[in-house]
Design a protein around this motif. Structure first.
Motif, PDB file in Angstrom:
ATOM      1  N   TYR A 148       0.826  -1.205   0.000  1.00  0.00           N
ATOM      2  CA  TYR A 148       0.000   0.000   0.000  1.00  0.00           C
ATOM      3  C   TYR A 148       0.865   1.263   0.000  1.00  0.00           C
ATOM      4  CZ  TYR A 148      -3.222  -3.580   1.678  1.00  0.00           C
ATOM      5  OH  TYR A 148      -3.949  -4.738   1.817  1.00  0.00           O
ATOM      6  N   THR A 149       0.315   2.323  -0.589  1.00  0.00           N
ATOM      7  CA  THR A 149       1.015   3.606  -0.654  1.00  0.00           C
ATOM      8  C   THR A 149       0.076   4.720  -0.211  1.00  0.00           C
ATOM      9  OG1 THR A 149       2.393   2.859  -2.504  1.00  0.00           O
ATOM     10  CG2 THR A 149       2.269   5.231  -2.104  1.00  0.00           C
ATOM     11  N   THR A 150       0.565   5.553   0.696  1.00  0.00           N
ATOM     12  CA  THR A 150      -0.166   6.745   1.131  1.00  0.00           C
ATOM     13  C   THR A 150       0.671   7.961   0.761  1.00  0.00           C
ATOM     14  OG1 THR A 150      -1.331   5.676   2.956  1.00  0.00           O
ATOM     15  CG2 THR A 150      -0.944   8.050   3.159  1.00  0.00           C
ATOM     16  N   SER A 151       0.015   8.998   0.252  1.00  0.00           N
ATOM     17  CA  SER A 151       0.714  10.231  -0.084  1.00  0.00           C
ATOM     18  C   SER A 151       0.598  11.207   1.078  1.00  0.00           C
ATOM     19  CB  SER A 151       0.119  10.845  -1.347  1.00  0.00           C
ATOM     20  OG  SER A 151       0.766  12.065  -1.667  1.00  0.00           O
ATOM     21  N   ALA A 210       5.527   9.668  -1.086  1.00  0.00           N
ATOM     22  CA  ALA A 210       4.881   8.362  -1.156  1.00  0.00           C
ATOM     23  C   ALA A 210       5.386   7.511   0.003  1.00  0.00           C
ATOM     24  CB  ALA A 210       5.194   7.680  -2.484  1.00  0.00           C
ATOM     25  N   VAL A 211       4.481   7.120   0.883  1.00  0.00           N
ATOM     26  CA  VAL A 211       4.815   6.334   2.066  1.00  0.00           C
ATOM     27  C   VAL A 211       4.279   4.922   1.887  1.00  0.00           C
ATOM     28  CG1 VAL A 211       4.567   6.132   4.574  1.00  0.00           C
ATOM     29  CG2 VAL A 211       4.692   8.399   3.507  1.00  0.00           C
ATOM     30  N   ARG A 212       5.159   3.950   1.929  1.00  0.00           N
ATOM     31  CA  ARG A 212       4.768   2.554   1.734  1.00  0.00           C
ATOM     32  C   ARG A 212       4.450   1.892   3.067  1.00  0.00           C
ATOM     33  NH1 ARG A 212       6.728   0.399  -3.150  1.00  0.00           N
ATOM     34  NH2 ARG A 212       5.926  -1.612  -2.427  1.00  0.00           N
ATOM     35  N   TRP A 213       3.397   1.040   3.063  1.00  0.00           N
ATOM     36  CA  TRP A 213       3.025   0.354   4.292  1.00  0.00           C
ATOM     37  C   TRP A 213       2.350  -0.977   3.999  1.00  0.00           C
ATOM     38  CZ3 TRP A 213      -2.267  -0.394   5.312  1.00  0.00           C
ATOM     39  CH2 TRP A 213      -3.154   0.393   4.579  1.00  0.00           C
ATOM     40  N   PHE A 251       5.175   0.356   8.460  1.00  0.00           N
ATOM     41  CA  PHE A 251       5.400   1.265   7.335  1.00  0.00           C
ATOM     42  C   PHE A 251       6.857   1.690   7.313  1.00  0.00           C
ATOM     43  CE2 PHE A 251       4.553   3.908  10.959  1.00  0.00           C
ATOM     44  CZ  PHE A 251       5.256   5.083  10.776  1.00  0.00           C
ATOM     45  N   SER A 271       9.733   3.597   0.897  1.00  0.00           N
ATOM     46  CA  SER A 271       9.094   4.908   0.752  1.00  0.00           C
ATOM     47  C   SER A 271       9.955   5.796  -0.141  1.00  0.00           C
ATOM     48  CB  SER A 271       8.883   5.567   2.111  1.00  0.00           C
ATOM     49  OG  SER A 271       7.871   4.896   2.848  1.00  0.00           O
ATOM     50  N   GLU A 272       9.339   6.819  -0.685  1.00  0.00           N
ATOM     51  CA  GLU A 272      10.002   7.683  -1.655  1.00  0.00           C
ATOM     52  C   GLU A 272      11.247   8.356  -1.079  1.00  0.00           C
ATOM     53  OE1 GLU A 272       8.894  11.527  -4.516  1.00  0.00           O
ATOM     54  OE2 GLU A 272       7.430  10.708  -3.104  1.00  0.00           O
TER      55      GLU A 272
END
Length: 270
Positions: free
Chosen positions: A6-9, A14-17, A55, A63-64
């Motif tokens: 999953y990715t949250t902005s 871009a934060v991966r979790w 995450f 993450s980015e």
């Protein structure tokens, strides 16, 4: 290896979790220079009774990472608050290490996040902190980020080993080194060190007091990055329980003594 599908902005990052299991929430927050993969031997033990969220901090792991990016402690607690909202969690159990410890504390005292329990160990929390290596790199970031790959890799692996009391396996060294290699990863490694500013713990340290949840503070007796005495002081400030000292463990308890972490977190989950 833990999966992070999953990715949250958050503020352009871009934060991966990922998450595993079912049941009430448990959130695991890693430290520097690691990633959520430090929990790969911990998380599976709780998947039968908790939904475990993990995450990669901004600028870490999957993450980015990019030039000019803010990867300081000043952004990580705001990322945590954003993820809590996205996940819809309130008062999760929290497991936090190193910069993850600082992030959990900043989230609690600055962002109003609340936890069912907190298990925190070898945390960046009390001034002064930062090894001689960190202080040197902060003064010469450009010189280090421009090193040839072979020199950077040798330095990186040597630095990672100082986090552990026991010799890290080749697999562990590869896992923890991977995000920091190549034309993107190498400068990212020195970027995060350059942004290790004590002011981010200073501004929250003055707020420390007994937390409104069970707090377990553990520290590796052989921690060469943050002295054992810091753990005693932190426990006295935020918990009604004494520090748990873990022998034959350095700063990276997930590798040295993972069974201790599993046992102590399990006590808070009962």
């Amino acid at each position: 290896m833990l999966d992070l599908p999953y990715t949250t902005s958050f503020e352009g990052n871009a934060v991966r979790w990922g998450k595993v299991g079912s049941g009430p929430p448990l959130v695991a927050i890693h430290g520097t220079p690691f990633s959520s993969q430090v929990w790969r031997r911990i998380v599976p033990h709780f998947a039968d009774r908790r939904t475990v969220y993990y995450f990669d901090l901004v600028g870490y792991g999957l993450s980015e990472t990019r030039e000019g990016q803010d990867v300081s402690l000043g952004i990580q607690n705001r990322v945590l608050a954003c993820l809590f909202a996205e996940w819809g969690v309130e008062r999760p159990d929290v497991l936090a290490h190193d910069f993850g410890g600082a992030t959990a504390l900043r989230g609690y005292y600055l962002n109003g996040l609340r936890y069912r329990s907190l298990t925190i160990f070898d945390a960046v929390a009390l001034a002064p902190w930062g090894s001689a290596f960190v202080q040197h790199v902060r003064q010469h970031e450009a010189a280090f980020s421009g090193m040839p790959d072979y020199m950077h890799l040798a330095l990186l692996r040597a630095y990672l080993q100082t986090a552990a009391y026991n010799s890290l396996s080749e697999q562990a060294l590869e896992i923890y080194s991977a995000p920091w290699l190549g034309p993107v990863g190498r400068p990212a490694f020195y970027r995060q060190i350059a942004q290790m500013e004590q002011r981010f713990t200073d501004e929250v340290e003055v707020r420390y007091g007994r937390m409104d949840c069970p707090v377990t503070v553990l520290w590796g007796l052989e921690d060469e990055w943050i002295p054992h005495e810091k753990g005693k002081a932190l426990a006295a400030m935020i918990s009604d329980r004494p520090l748990i000292t873990v022998p034959q463990a350095g700063h990276l308890m997930q590798e040295d003594r993972p069974e201790v972490l599993v046992a102590e977190v399990s006590k808070n989950l009962s």
